[in-house]
Design a protein around this motif. Structure first.
Motif, PDB file in Angstrom:
ATOM      1  N   GLU A 104       7.131   6.446   1.960  1.00  5.99           N
ATOM      2  CA  GLU A 104       6.048   5.597   2.484  1.00  5.99           C
ATOM      3  C   GLU A 104       5.226   5.108   1.384  1.00  5.99           C
ATOM      4  O   GLU A 104       4.899   3.833   1.417  1.00  5.99           O
ATOM      5  N   PHE A 105       4.934   5.872   0.187  1.00  8.18           N
ATOM      6  CA  PHE A 105       4.253   5.313  -0.854  1.00  8.18           C
ATOM      7  C   PHE A 105       4.793   4.102  -1.421  1.00  8.18           C
ATOM      8  O   PHE A 105       4.447   3.145  -1.630  1.00  8.18           O
ATOM      9  N   ASN A 106       6.422   4.413  -1.540  1.00  9.45           N
ATOM     10  CA  ASN A 106       7.084   3.144  -2.008  1.00  9.45           C
ATOM     11  C   ASN A 106       7.435   1.761  -1.293  1.00  9.45           C
ATOM     12  O   ASN A 106       7.231   0.775  -1.735  1.00  9.45           O
ATOM     13  N   GLN A 107       7.103   2.265   0.134  1.00  5.78           N
ATOM     14  CA  GLN A 107       7.205   1.233   1.076  1.00  5.78           C
ATOM     15  C   GLN A 107       5.880   0.242   1.080  1.00  5.78           C
ATOM     16  O   GLN A 107       5.845  -1.149   1.012  1.00  5.78           O
ATOM     17  N   TRP A 108       4.771   1.181   1.193  1.00  4.83           N
ATOM     18  CA  TRP A 108       3.316   0.293   1.070  1.00  4.83           C
ATOM     19  C   TRP A 108       3.211  -0.371  -0.327  1.00  4.83           C
ATOM     20  O   TRP A 108       2.712  -1.591  -0.449  1.00  4.83           O
ATOM     21  N   LEU A 127      -2.732  -2.613   1.368  1.00  3.41           N
ATOM     22  CA  LEU A 127      -1.587  -1.984   1.339  1.00  3.41           C
ATOM     23  C   LEU A 127      -1.622  -1.087  -0.149  1.00  3.41           C
ATOM     24  O   LEU A 127      -1.140   0.056   0.027  1.00  3.41           O
ATOM     25  N   PHE A 128      -1.932  -1.368  -1.274  1.00  2.00           N
ATOM     26  CA  PHE A 128      -2.249  -0.710  -2.366  1.00  2.00           C
ATOM     27  C   PHE A 128      -2.973   0.757  -2.112  1.00  2.00           C
ATOM     28  O   PHE A 128      -2.680   1.506  -2.502  1.00  2.00           O
ATOM     29  N   GLU A 129      -4.125   0.283  -1.520  1.00  2.00           N
ATOM     30  CA  GLU A 129      -5.146   1.500  -1.197  1.00  2.00           C
ATOM     31  C   GLU A 129      -4.490   2.499  -0.132  1.00  2.00           C
ATOM     32  O   GLU A 129      -4.631   3.617  -0.488  1.00  2.00           O
ATOM     33  N   LYS A 130      -3.474   2.002   0.740  1.00  2.00           N
ATOM     34  CA  LYS A 130      -3.095   3.018   1.660  1.00  2.00           C
ATOM     35  C   LYS A 130      -1.883   3.745   0.740  1.00  2.00           C
ATOM     36  O   LYS A 130      -1.886   5.037   1.084  1.00  2.00           O
ATOM     37  N   GLU A 158       3.901   7.689 -13.151  1.00  2.00           N
ATOM     38  CA  GLU A 158       3.962   6.517 -13.699  1.00  2.00           C
ATOM     39  C   GLU A 158       3.919   5.554 -12.522  1.00  2.00           C
ATOM     40  O   GLU A 158       3.323   4.513 -12.675  1.00  2.00           O
ATOM     41  N   ASP A 159       4.483   5.621 -11.555  1.00  2.00           N
ATOM     42  CA  ASP A 159       4.543   4.743 -10.304  1.00  2.00           C
ATOM     43  C   ASP A 159       2.947   4.744  -9.730  1.00  2.00           C
ATOM     44  O   ASP A 159       2.618   3.551  -9.476  1.00  2.00           O
ATOM     45  N   ARG A 160       2.366   5.835  -9.727  1.00  2.00           N
ATOM     46  CA  ARG A 160       0.979   5.874  -9.274  1.00  2.00           C
ATOM     47  C   ARG A 160       0.122   5.111 -10.216  1.00  2.00           C
ATOM     48  O   ARG A 160      -0.699   4.433  -9.839  1.00  2.00           O
ATOM     49  N   ARG A 161       0.378   5.101 -11.619  1.00  2.00           N
ATOM     50  CA  ARG A 161      -0.477   4.511 -12.207  1.00  2.00           C
ATOM     51  C   ARG A 161      -0.276   2.921 -12.419  1.00  2.00           C
ATOM     52  O   ARG A 161      -1.100   2.223 -12.457  1.00  2.00           O
ATOM     53  N   ALA A 162       0.941   2.778 -11.984  1.00  2.00           N
ATOM     54  CA  ALA A 162       1.143   1.168 -11.817  1.00  2.00           C
ATOM     55  C   ALA A 162       0.606   0.693 -10.724  1.00  2.00           C
ATOM     56  O   ALA A 162       0.156  -0.544 -10.700  1.00  2.00           O
ATOM     57  N   VAL A 163       0.715   1.139  -9.701  1.00  2.00           N
ATOM     58  CA  VAL A 163       0.084   0.852  -8.433  1.00  2.00           C
ATOM     59  C   VAL A 163      -1.520   0.725  -8.604  1.00  2.00           C
ATOM     60  O   VAL A 163      -2.186  -0.255  -7.957  1.00  2.00           O
ATOM     61  N   THR A 164      -2.175   1.637  -9.221  1.00  2.00           N
ATOM     62  CA  THR A 164      -3.475   1.854  -9.352  1.00  2.00           C
ATOM     63  C   THR A 164      -3.987   0.501 -10.288  1.00  2.00           C
ATOM     64  O   THR A 164      -4.877  -0.271  -9.854  1.00  2.00           O
TER      65      THR A 164
END
Length: 267
Positions: A104-108, A127-130, A158-164
């Motif tokens: 779900e994280f990757n989709q949003w 979407l990034f906040e979701k 690292e994916d979390r940091r990139a989306v942040t």
């Protein structure tokens, strides 16, 4: 069954209730099966992963015991209905679409990036906040003793940091520079070698009328990179600093920042 990896590992029933009685080895085993969801793992392969390539003499027997115990935890009334299946020479965890939080994280996150590229910054921010709201802490925090899981966790972090940083990017595009200066400053301090948030902070400070602070932020980054890595900031970061010093239109700098960010993501 539902599985959560964006934080301490957790397995839940379809009502969202945590599965009780999962010991450390059970969570490690189940997390390895989630990592290879719907893929058969040979017993020898799974044993090697669970014991970090150094299985004990009793490891194969212990693996059989752990699998049986996990089945009973996941399906107390009838272990044969557990999603952990025995296949030829090994085991397979059957996982339904949408039952692992990282999917779900990757989709949003992907939808957010499409919205950003289309200039739909409000929707991108939503979407990034979701996507980020799914996180409960560092990925797989309690099962990182397993080498393969630690590697997976580091990639997820690292994916979390990139989306942040994607979220900071679209909030800059929305003109929220004053609101995010504080958060950006904290983020850049936490990640002193990541140039992207430092560029974002420089731009946010400059747009907030704090050009001197923006230049000071660049100098701190430069000293850190030189002292720790023996390297200067990237050409993109140096160019942004120069534009700030010459008072170039911040919107132009923002556009260049987005181009640099997208180029870095593709690299």
């Amino acid at each position: 069954m539902l599985y959560a990896v964006l934080g301490p590992f957790s397995a839940m029933n379809d009502r969202g209730d945590a599965i009780a009685g999962l010991a450390a080895r059970h969570r490690q085993l189940l997390a390895l099966l989630v990592l290879n969801a719907n893929i058969a793992l040979h017993r020898d392969q799974l044993t090697g992963l669970l014991w970090n390539g150094r299985p004990t003499i009793s490891a194969p027997r212990n693996l059989t015991t752990y699998v049986a115990q996990v089945r009973r935890r996941l399906s107390p009334r009838d272990p044969s209905l557990s999603p952990v299946h025995t296949v030829k020479g090994g085991y397979l965890l059957s996982v339904r679409p949408g039952s692992v939080d990282v999917a779900e994280f990757n989709q949003w996150a992907a939808q957010g990036r499409i919205a950003r590229e289309n200039g739909d910054y409000h929707n991108a921010a939503r979407l990034f906040e979701k996507a980020l709201s799914l996180w409960r802490g560092d990925a797989l925090l309690d099962v990182r003793q397993i080498d393969r899981l630690r590697t997976w966790a580091e990639r997820l972090d690292e994916d979390r940091r990139a989306v942040t940083e994607d979220l900071f990017d679209v909030r800059l595009a929305l003109g929220h520079h004053r609101e995010i200066v504080g958060g950006l400053a904290q983020w850049a301090t936490r990640h002193p070698l990541r140039e992207r948030p430092h560029r974002q902070l420089m731009l946010a400070l400059h747009r907030s009328g704090r050009t001197h602070d923006a230049s000071a932020s660049y100098q701190r980054l430069r000293r850190t990179l030189v002292d720790r890595l023996g390297t200067e900031p990237s050409p993109d970061t140096q160019a942004l600093h120069q534009r700030i010093l010459t008072g170039e239109d911040p919107s132009s700098a923002a556009a260049r920042l987005r181009v640099a960010t997208q180029r870095a993501e593709r690299a």
